[in-house]
Design a protein around this motif. Structure first.
Motif, PDB file in Angstrom:
ATOM      1  N   VAL A  79     -10.301  -3.510  -8.903  1.00 38.36           N
ATOM      2  CA  VAL A  79      -9.623  -4.121  -7.752  1.00 38.36           C
ATOM      3  C   VAL A  79      -9.071  -5.499  -8.108  1.00 38.36           C
ATOM      4  CG1 VAL A  79     -10.993  -2.845  -6.072  1.00 38.36           C
ATOM      5  CG2 VAL A  79     -11.779  -5.085  -6.852  1.00 38.36           C
ATOM      6  N   GLY A  80      -9.624  -6.141  -9.130  1.00 31.46           N
ATOM      7  CA  GLY A  80      -9.131  -7.448  -9.543  1.00 31.46           C
ATOM      8  C   GLY A  80      -7.719  -7.418 -10.070  1.00 31.46           C
ATOM      9  N   CYS A  81      -7.202  -6.232 -10.406  1.00 35.58           N
ATOM     10  CA  CYS A  81      -5.824  -6.141 -10.890  1.00 35.58           C
ATOM     11  C   CYS A  81      -4.822  -6.462  -9.792  1.00 35.58           C
ATOM     12  CB  CYS A  81      -5.552  -4.746 -11.450  1.00 35.58           C
ATOM     13  SG  CYS A  81      -6.409  -4.419 -13.004  1.00 35.58           S
ATOM     14  N   ILE A  82      -5.244  -6.398  -8.538  1.00 35.59           N
ATOM     15  CA  ILE A  82      -4.379  -6.800  -7.427  1.00 35.59           C
ATOM     16  C   ILE A  82      -4.043  -8.288  -7.535  1.00 35.59           C
ATOM     17  CG2 ILE A  82      -4.437  -7.259  -4.932  1.00 35.59           C
ATOM     18  CD1 ILE A  82      -3.834  -4.422  -5.361  1.00 35.59           C
ATOM     19  N   MET A  83      -4.894  -9.055  -8.177  1.00 30.36           N
ATOM     20  CA  MET A  83      -4.833 -10.513  -8.107  1.00 30.36           C
ATOM     21  C   MET A  83      -4.022 -11.152  -9.218  1.00 30.36           C
ATOM     22  SD  MET A  83      -8.845 -10.993  -7.161  1.00 30.36           S
ATOM     23  CE  MET A  83      -9.608  -9.892  -5.955  1.00 30.36           C
ATOM     24  N   VAL A  84      -3.343 -10.392 -10.049  1.00 33.12           N
ATOM     25  CA  VAL A  84      -2.550 -10.961 -11.133  1.00 33.12           C
ATOM     26  C   VAL A  84      -1.112 -10.469 -11.006  1.00 33.12           C
ATOM     27  CG1 VAL A  84      -4.453 -11.257 -12.744  1.00 33.12           C
ATOM     28  CG2 VAL A  84      -3.275  -9.074 -12.647  1.00 33.12           C
ATOM     29  N   PRO A  85      -0.143 -11.263 -11.482  1.00 31.25           N
ATOM     30  CA  PRO A  85       1.267 -10.933 -11.248  1.00 31.25           C
ATOM     31  C   PRO A  85       1.853  -9.893 -12.186  1.00 31.25           C
ATOM     32  CG  PRO A  85       1.105 -12.981 -12.454  1.00 31.25           C
ATOM     33  CD  PRO A  85      -0.304 -12.576 -12.130  1.00 31.25           C
ATOM     34  N   TYR A 111       7.919   7.448  -7.676  1.00 29.54           N
ATOM     35  CA  TYR A 111       7.720   7.741  -6.265  1.00 29.54           C
ATOM     36  C   TYR A 111       8.993   7.448  -5.470  1.00 29.54           C
ATOM     37  CZ  TYR A 111       5.390   7.862  -1.711  1.00 29.54           C
ATOM     38  OH  TYR A 111       5.030   8.147  -0.415  1.00 29.54           O
ATOM     39  N   GLY A 112       9.556   6.264  -5.661  1.00 32.88           N
ATOM     40  CA  GLY A 112      10.877   5.967  -5.148  1.00 32.88           C
ATOM     41  C   GLY A 112      11.003   5.769  -3.656  1.00 32.88           C
ATOM     42  N   SER A 113       9.941   5.272  -2.990  1.00 35.05           N
ATOM     43  CA  SER A 113      10.084   4.920  -1.582  1.00 35.05           C
ATOM     44  C   SER A 113      10.699   3.529  -1.482  1.00 35.05           C
ATOM     45  CB  SER A 113       8.738   4.964  -0.862  1.00 35.05           C
ATOM     46  OG  SER A 113       7.941   3.853  -1.223  1.00 35.05           O
ATOM     47  N   LYS A 114      10.831   3.032  -0.267  1.00 33.15           N
ATOM     48  CA  LYS A 114      11.470   1.738  -0.082  1.00 33.15           C
ATOM     49  C   LYS A 114      10.689   0.619  -0.758  1.00 33.15           C
ATOM     50  CE  LYS A 114      13.640   0.867   3.708  1.00 33.15           C
ATOM     51  NZ  LYS A 114      13.992   0.542   5.116  1.00 33.15           N
ATOM     52  N   TYR A 115       9.359   0.717  -0.783  1.00 35.02           N
ATOM     53  CA  TYR A 115       8.540  -0.363  -1.327  1.00 35.02           C
ATOM     54  C   TYR A 115       7.741   0.042  -2.554  1.00 35.02           C
ATOM     55  CZ  TYR A 115       9.655  -2.190   3.248  1.00 35.02           C
ATOM     56  OH  TYR A 115      10.332  -2.594   4.362  1.00 35.02           O
ATOM     57  N   ILE A 116       7.534   1.328  -2.752  1.00 37.60           N
ATOM     58  CA  ILE A 116       6.716   1.792  -3.872  1.00 37.60           C
ATOM     59  C   ILE A 116       7.602   2.507  -4.883  1.00 37.60           C
ATOM     60  CG2 ILE A 116       4.783   3.231  -4.574  1.00 37.60           C
ATOM     61  CD1 ILE A 116       4.029   0.774  -2.903  1.00 37.60           C
ATOM     62  N   GLU A 117       7.604   1.992  -6.107  1.00 45.64           N
ATOM     63  CA  GLU A 117       8.404   2.607  -7.165  1.00 45.64           C
ATOM     64  C   GLU A 117       7.656   3.756  -7.829  1.00 45.64           C
ATOM     65  OE1 GLU A 117      10.949   1.247 -11.096  1.00 45.64           O
ATOM     66  OE2 GLU A 117       9.141   0.147 -10.559  1.00 45.64           O
ATOM     67  N   ASP A 140       4.875  -1.641  -7.000  1.00 48.94           N
ATOM     68  CA  ASP A 140       6.113  -1.977  -6.296  1.00 48.94           C
ATOM     69  C   ASP A 140       7.279  -2.004  -7.278  1.00 48.94           C
ATOM     70  OD1 ASP A 140       6.073  -4.443  -7.615  1.00 48.94           O
ATOM     71  OD2 ASP A 140       5.052  -5.447  -5.967  1.00 48.94           O
ATOM     72  N   TRP A 141       8.434  -2.437  -6.773  1.00 49.75           N
ATOM     73  CA  TRP A 141       9.654  -2.362  -7.577  1.00 49.75           C
ATOM     74  C   TRP A 141       9.739  -3.435  -8.654  1.00 49.75           C
ATOM     75  CZ3 TRP A 141      13.136   1.541  -7.686  1.00 49.75           C
ATOM     76  CH2 TRP A 141      12.991   2.514  -6.714  1.00 49.75           C
ATOM     77  N   SER A 142       8.791  -4.344  -8.697  1.00 50.60           N
ATOM     78  CA  SER A 142       8.715  -5.273  -9.825  1.00 50.60           C
ATOM     79  C   SER A 142       7.792  -4.719 -10.908  1.00 50.60           C
ATOM     80  CB  SER A 142       8.189  -6.637  -9.361  1.00 50.60           C
ATOM     81  OG  SER A 142       6.840  -6.548  -8.952  1.00 50.60           O
ATOM     82  N   GLY A 143       7.260  -3.501 -10.667  1.00 49.67           N
ATOM     83  CA  GLY A 143       6.367  -2.876 -11.637  1.00 49.67           C
ATOM     84  C   GLY A 143       4.956  -3.405 -11.583  1.00 49.67           C
ATOM     85  N   THR A 144       4.586  -4.079 -10.497  1.00 53.19           N
ATOM     86  CA  THR A 144       3.275  -4.690 -10.355  1.00 53.19           C
ATOM     87  C   THR A 144       2.438  -3.932  -9.317  1.00 53.19           C
ATOM     88  OG1 THR A 144       4.073  -6.884 -10.973  1.00 53.19           O
ATOM     89  CG2 THR A 144       2.053  -6.793  -9.680  1.00 53.19           C
ATOM     90  N   LEU A 145       1.154  -3.830  -9.579  1.00 55.92           N
ATOM     91  CA  LEU A 145       0.245  -3.154  -8.658  1.00 55.92           C
ATOM     92  C   LEU A 145       0.248  -3.854  -7.307  1.00 55.92           C
ATOM     93  CD1 LEU A 145      -1.963  -0.953  -8.298  1.00 55.92           C
ATOM     94  CD2 LEU A 145      -3.627  -2.663  -9.056  1.00 55.92           C
ATOM     95  N   ILE A 226     -10.248   3.966   2.031  1.00 53.57           N
ATOM     96  CA  ILE A 226     -10.297   2.515   2.104  1.00 53.57           C
ATOM     97  C   ILE A 226      -9.123   1.986   1.289  1.00 53.57           C
ATOM     98  CG2 ILE A 226     -11.852   2.357   0.113  1.00 53.57           C
ATOM     99  CD1 ILE A 226     -13.057  -0.131   1.406  1.00 53.57           C
ATOM    100  N   GLU A 227      -8.526   0.858   1.722  1.00 55.60           N
ATOM    101  CA  GLU A 227      -7.353   0.323   1.041  1.00 55.60           C
ATOM    102  C   GLU A 227      -7.554  -1.148   0.720  1.00 55.60           C
ATOM    103  OE1 GLU A 227      -2.509   0.257   1.584  1.00 55.60           O
ATOM    104  OE2 GLU A 227      -3.756   0.029   3.376  1.00 55.60           O
ATOM    105  N   PHE A 228      -7.185  -1.502  -0.516  1.00 59.95           N
ATOM    106  CA  PHE A 228      -7.166  -2.895  -0.944  1.00 59.95           C
ATOM    107  C   PHE A 228      -5.727  -3.212  -1.313  1.00 59.95           C
ATOM    108  CE2 PHE A 228      -8.310  -6.284  -4.174  1.00 59.95           C
ATOM    109  CZ  PHE A 228      -8.632  -7.224  -3.208  1.00 59.95           C
ATOM    110  N   GLU A 229      -5.109  -4.173  -0.619  1.00 60.27           N
ATOM    111  CA  GLU A 229      -3.664  -4.355  -0.693  1.00 60.27           C
ATOM    112  C   GLU A 229      -3.287  -5.803  -0.952  1.00 60.27           C
ATOM    113  OE1 GLU A 229       0.245  -3.175   2.028  1.00 60.27           O
ATOM    114  OE2 GLU A 229      -1.698  -3.428   2.975  1.00 60.27           O
ATOM    115  N   ARG A 230      -2.255  -5.987  -1.772  1.00 55.86           N
ATOM    116  CA  ARG A 230      -1.663  -7.300  -1.965  1.00 55.86           C
ATOM    117  C   ARG A 230      -0.617  -7.494  -0.879  1.00 55.86           C
ATOM    118  NH1 ARG A 230       2.601  -8.401  -5.396  1.00 55.86           N
ATOM    119  NH2 ARG A 230       2.281  -6.390  -6.363  1.00 55.86           N
TER     120      ARG A 230
END
Length: 334
Positions: A79-85, A111-117, A140-145, A226-230
């Motif tokens: 889950v800590g991978c959420i916290m880095v750019p 995947y190609g949705s509006k927010y999830i690549e 997301d579209w910046s390639g980040t979790l 359960i969801e952990f989200e940036r």
């Protein structure tokens, strides 16, 4: 004669003195200090500023050193991978491989949705405090979790007590005592009975993230998830669009869902779902994230299609009552 000789001698001595003087002048120029430069003529305090600039260290390299990075793990879920750019699919795969001590590589599919690549789906290998299931990593579209959704195998052995434990572990990793919205974190939301939520944000953290889970009357996660989200503001760098709005749409596996938020005394989101696939679908769950000031302040979900099913080519209406919001984001429940 003597007078003429004296005059001649006097002129000769003068000539020798002039030649000697020119030579001395040349030597003096060669041995003297150079003329003062502009910097040397600067006031003393300005000279000190110049020295500070000269001694300033170059900026450090941006990003994370993934050769040594060990994120916060809950069970085997990083889950800590959420916290880095720069938590790219490749870097997240390396973290999972390290946690599982395996050479297996994990890949994200488009995947190609509006927010999830792209999405990385891992079945049966990961756990949270011994609760096993499927982990979905969304990029997301910046390639980040951007978020991790964990769906438990048996419908949910994850309890509110474990939610509190997860909250404490994340706080410890962030070196903070509690999440900022304690009025909602670790308590049932008055508007959504059974909804547990906690968020962390602040300029010192450099990011925002949230932990969310619905618990049913039996104390199990509703839908087993359960969801952990940036929860950073979406920009053109991490989204396929530049800003959120009160309307949203998503397409996946031949299904198109559209929805619009209505700002009335009892706010709600309504829309349509269209089945463009070749199969009849049933029990399609739609999730709506509600945004205020550019961050997620609430989420809710409903069945866009129930037991009655939706055949190919058919459309159906759906509606969800919710809290106040400035913008929405629609997604499918996994």
């Amino acid at each position: 004669m003597n007078n003429n000789f004296g005059i001649i001698l006097f002129l000769a001595l003068c000539s020798m003195m002039c030649l000697s003087s020119c030579g001395d002048s040349s030597d003096t120029v060669a041995d003297s200090h150079p003329a003062e430069t502009i910097e040397e003529k600067m006031p003393e305090e300005n000279a000190e500023d110049t020295n500070m600039l000269d001694s300033e260290e170059p900026p450090t390299k941006q990003g994370t050193d993934w050769s040594v990075y060990e994120p916060l793990y809950v069970g085997t879920v990083p889950v800590g991978c959420i916290m880095v750019p720069d938590a790219t699919p490749e870097n997240v795969s390396d973290c999972i491989k390290s946690a599982l001590q395996t050479d297996q590589n994990f890949y994200a599919s488009d995947y190609g949705s509006k927010y999830i690549e792209s999405k990385m789906v891992i079945d049966e290998l990961l756990d949270i405090y011994g609760c096993t299931g499927t982990a979905i990593f969304n990029f997301d579209w910046s390639g980040t979790l951007s978020d991790i959704v964990f769906k438990f195998d048996d419908g949910g052995t994850f309890t509110p007590e474990l939610f509190n434990t997860l909250h404490s572990d994340i706080c410890a990793a962030l070196d903070v005592s509690e999440c900022w919205d304690k009025a909602y974190g670790l308590h049932k939301d008055a508007q959504n009975d059974g909804y547990y939520s906690c968020s962390w944000r602040g300029d010192d953290l450099g990011f925002e993230c949230s932990l969310n889970c619905y618990f049913d009357d039996s104390g199990k996660p509703d839908g087993g998830m359960i969801e952990f989200e940036r929860t950073v503001r979406y920009t053109s760098s991490n989204s396929s669009v530049q800003k959120l709005s009160k309307s949203d749409s998503i397409m996946q596996d031949g299904l198109t869902v559209e929805g619009t938020y209505h700002d009335v005394s009892n706010p709600y989101v309504d829309g349509t779902i269209t089945n463009n696939s070749d199969d009849t679908v049933k029990f399609v769950e739609v999730k709506v994230a509600l945004y205020n000031d550019g961050r997620v302040t609430d989420t809710d979900w409903t069945y866009a299609v129930g037991a009655e099913g939706l055949e190919p080519g058919e459309s159906s209406q759906w509606k969800l009552y919710c809290s106040d919001a400035e913008a929405i984001k629609i997604s499918f429940m996994e």
